[in-house]
Each structure stands twice: as structure tokens, then as C-alpha cells.
Write an enzyme that holds these catalytic residues in place. Structure first.
Site, mmCIF file in Angstrom:
data_model
loop_
_atom_site.group_PDB
_atom_site.id
_atom_site.type_symbol
_atom_site.label_atom_id
_atom_site.label_comp_id
_atom_site.label_asym_id
_atom_site.label_seq_id
_atom_site.Cartn_x
_atom_site.Cartn_y
_atom_site.Cartn_z
ATOM 1 C CB SER A 153 93.020 -32.782 -42.113
ATOM 2 O OG SER A 153 93.359 -34.359 -41.949
ATOM 3 C CG HIS B 274 91.942 -36.106 -37.837
ATOM 4 N ND1 HIS B 274 93.265 -35.358 -37.514
ATOM 5 C CD2 HIS B 274 90.870 -35.618 -38.773
ATOM 6 C CE1 HIS B 274 93.456 -34.341 -39.401
ATOM 7 N NE2 HIS B 274 92.020 -34.601 -40.057
ATOM 8 C CG ASP C 104 110.281 -38.855 -60.364
ATOM 9 O OD1 ASP C 104 108.719 -39.202 -60.686
ATOM 10 O OD2 ASP C 104 110.605 -37.999 -61.991
#
Length: 428
Positions: free
Chosen positions: A143, A404, A351
Site C-alpha cells: 500500500s 487490498h 509547497d
């Protein structure tokens, strides 16, 4: 003191490293980073090459193994395995509202900006320089661990012999908004499948939601169980055996008391155990930031949710949500509440550094084998395939056999196939 523990079928050694908080200021503040080395019991196991494991998350410690089984059983045939507690988790300078309590919100955000994949990889490479300085090592990422590997391939591919990824190939360029639009659609599909498999599940959800709107019910940790919080159970719909666990929990949600329906204490206890937001704050604080490159998330999942009115908490037919994080969680979950101002600063941070070097990835020479789960609720298949086409020397196995958490459920088989892929074997 002997630092070697004995577990069923393997030996364990603890490693602690003192590493910079900020690698741009190596003489500045430091962190303690922990990793557990596992060795098989075969002759010469201590001299095998190292396989570093990147845990999923963000914000979760590496597994605490009980025995030589699952994917470890396959790995320890060829490797020593290093289970890394990523910075801020487990025994690696863990982050919680208590460890951060002496800092202002601005200081907390400044501190936590160093806890994404880029610095996790810097830690890994610094550890490799100590444990395997003459030899690149292999890495396995589950993952979010796969996100870390894609950054590793971008930033320090010289440190890698080969890589294995399970359920964790991210988009290299898409925004958090795009990721969550795809995610909400997959969560809708998982809700439909859940209702198809368990025909009375919708009524159980609707009845419980109606009760929670009319009554104040509380969890064992003191947090109020709201409808919004109930919807978070949907994170389990994308796991093998997760829908079953959710259904059986909903079956026993309410009891008949002397004054009418009441919340079953057993439900409340198990509900708390099935969600980990209150114990793993980094998951909430940095989850959306894993998708951010030179941009802010601004609570992308909350904004995109408005495009999917089916997920409204006041909907007549209540649906469960997925692994999204929401700003209201910082108000309703008591262990997160002290970090709410910090979370707002991180969500608005514009940023965040770029994580992936597209040119380096296009010229990648490190063998990469990946398992892509076609029905994965957490990582979009289409984006994984898009990225796979942009990374040289990456082979993938696309399968609908697993959800998953396939590595947890059938890890020995999955890792064996990935090792075969990197060895050039033809899969049957």
C-alpha cells in the site's frame, strides 16, 4: 545484553538508529528510528541479503510477527527481513498529541512536514549505509509502502537491488482531488456489493443511524458515536473478510433495554477496535499529503464528497465511506482534537516537495514486480496501470483474486509470484 529474541521458526534482532529530523540540517535535531531484523533458522541465515519492508499507512508501525508464516515464510528462504517502523510510528519517535504537546501548532506542522515518504526513504537509505553499505538491498512495500518505493526509485535507485510492491502503485502526477473522485466511485461499488451480499445490511445501517440521530451514544474511549463516525466503518469494505466483519458487527449494534433500544456495549467496543484514527494520528494528519506535490490538499476528500450526495450523513439510505479523512474528525475524535490547528496548517501547506522523478522512473533499471488488485478500493487500478506504463523495468501481475490486504491473507503465495516475476519466470 543479548539482543536476539526467539520466535517460532525465526530469530529477531532489534536495531535502533539516530537519524536527522531534517536531512538538509544533518547537525540539527534527531529522531530515533527502530527496525526489527528477522532471520530464518537455516544454516548461514545471518549472511543472507536484506529485504526491507515498508508498511502501509501512512502512520502505522511495521507488523509485530508471531511466527515464520505468511509472506515472511517465503521471504526468509532468501533474505533477512528488516521490518522498519517508519518515523513517527511504533518505536521510531512516535507521534501523538502527547508527544507534540509542548509545541505550538506552527511548530507541530513544521515538525511533521518531515514525515512523508521522502524522509522515510532517506531514513531507509541511511540505515542501508550502516547495515549493507557495500550491497544494494531489496525492498517490499504494501500500500503506502509502494508509494515509498516509487520515491526510492526516483531519489536513490543505487540503493536498490530489486523491489516488490503489493497494492501500492500511486499516480505520479494526479492531484488529490482526482484520486478521491476515483476513490469515491470505488467505495460506491463496494457499498453496492456489500448490500448485494447481505440483503438486510442497509436496513441495519439505516436503523442504527436513526438511533444515533435521536440518542447520544458514546464509545469506550469517551467519544460520541455520530453518524459520520459510523460511516467510517466503510474503510473495512476494501479488505478480504472486511465486509463480513462489518456485517456481523452491525447485526449486534442495538439491544432492547427497559426503556427502548440502546447501543450494545459489545458493538461499541468492537467498533473502536476496527478503527485506528484515535491511535494513529499521522494517518489523519498526513494522509492527503501523500498525494501532494507543490500543492496543498485543502481537505480534498471533504470537498470532493460534495460531488457524491449519496454519502451524506443524513441520507435516507446511509452509505459507508472509505479511507478518506475529514476535518470534522479533528473535532469528534478526542485524541485528535489537540492537533486540529496543526492539521489545518498541514492541509493548507502549498509547497510539499515533489515526490517522483518522471525521467528517472522512465529510465529505471531496478527490477520491480508489482501485484495490482483489480478490485482495490484504496488504490485505483487505472492509475496504477497508468504509472506502471511510465516506469521502466516494472512487471506487474493484475489479479482479481485479492482485495487490498492480500499480502496479509495469502502473502506466501503473492510474494512467491512476485519473486518469480523479478527472476523472469513465466507465470502460469
Amino acid at each position: 545484553m543479548n539482543n536476539i529474541a526467539q520466535l517460532e521458526g525465526m530469530r529477531c534482532r532489534k536495531h535502533y538508529f539516530t537519524l536527522p529530523l531534517d536531512y538538509a540540517q544533518p547537525q540539527g535535531p534527531t529522531l530515533k528510528v527502530f527496525a526489527r531484523e528477522l532471520q530464518g533458522l537455516q544454516t548461514n541465515a545471518e549472511n543472507l541479503p536484506i529485504l526491507l519492508y515498508f508498511q502501509g499507512g501512512p502512520g502505522f508501525a511495521a507488523q509485530r510477527p508471531l511466527a515464520n508464516s505468511g509472506w515472511l515464510k517465503r521471504a526468509l528462504q532468501e533474505f533477512r527481513v528488516l521490518l522498519l517502523d517508519q518515523r513517527g510510528t511504533g518505536l521510531s519517535s512516535p507521534v501523538s498529541y502527547r508527544t507534540l504537546s509542548g509545541l505550538s501548532a506552527t511548530q507541530q506542522a513544521e515538525y511533521l512536514r518531515h514525515f512523508r515518504a521522502d524522509n522515510i526513504v532517506r531514513d531507509a537509505e541511511a540505515i542501508r549505509q550502516q547495515l549493507s553499505p557495500q550491497m544494494p538491498w531489496s525492498v517490499l512495500g504494501q500500500s503506502f509502502g509502494g508509494f515509498c518505493i516509487l520515491h526510492y526509485l526516483s531519489a536513490a535507485p543505487e540503493g536498490l537491488q530489486q523491489a516488490f510492491i503489493t497494492g501500492g502503485i500511486p499516480s505520479l502526477t494526479r492531484s488529490a482531488d482526482e484520486v478521491y473522485r476515483a476513490t469515491y466511485q470505488r467505495v460506491l461499488d463496494k457499498n453496492r456489493e456489500f448490500q448485494r451480499r447481505f440483503p438486510d445490511a442497509q436496513q441495519l445501517l439505516n436503523t442504527l443511524a436513526a438511533h444515533l440521530r435521536q440518542h447520544q451514544e458514546y464509545l469506550p474511549n469517551g467519544d460520541r458515536l455520530t453518524v459520520e463516525m459510523l460511516q467510517l466503518l466503510g474503510i473495512n469494505l476494501g479488505m478480504m473478510q472486511g465486509p463480513e466483519a462489518v456485517y456481523y458487527l452491525l447485526e449486534q449494534a442495538l439491544l432492547e433495554g427497559t426503556d427502548g433500544q440502546i447501543l450494545n456495549p459489545l458493538f461499541a467496543e468492537h467498533f473502536t477496535q476496527m478503527l485506528s484514527y484515535h491511535t494513529n494520528p499521522l494517518y489523519v494528519l498526513l494522509h492527503e499529503a501523500i498525494y501532494c506535490q507543490q500543492t496543498s490538499s485543502n481537505w480534498a476528500a471533504q470537498r470532493v464528497r460534495a460531488e457524491y450526495p449519496e454519502f451524506a450523513p443524513d441520507a435516507a439510505e446511509l452509505l459507508l465511506t472509505g479511507e478518506m479523512v475529514y476535518p470534522w474528525m479533528l473535532h469528534q475524535i478526542s485524541n485528535l482534537r489537540p492537533l486540529q490547528p496543526c492539521a489545518e496548517l498541514l492541509a493548507s501547506k502549498p509547497d510539499w516537495p515533489t515526490l517522483y522523478n518522471l525521467q528517472k522512473l522512465a529510465a529505471n533499471k531496478v527490477p520491480v514486480a508489482a501485484a495490482i488488485y483489480s478490485e482495490d478500493m484504496y488504490v485505483a487500478r487505472e492509475y496504477s496501470l497508468e504509472t506502471a506504463a511510465q516506469v521502466a523495468n516494472l512487471r506487474y501481475w493484475l489479479t482479481s483474486e485479492y482485495e487490498h490486504n492480500g499480502i496479509r491473507m495469502d502473502g506466501e503465495h503473492i510474494l512467491d509470484r512476485l519473486i518469480a516475476l523479478n527472476k523472469g519466470a513465466q507465470l502460469r
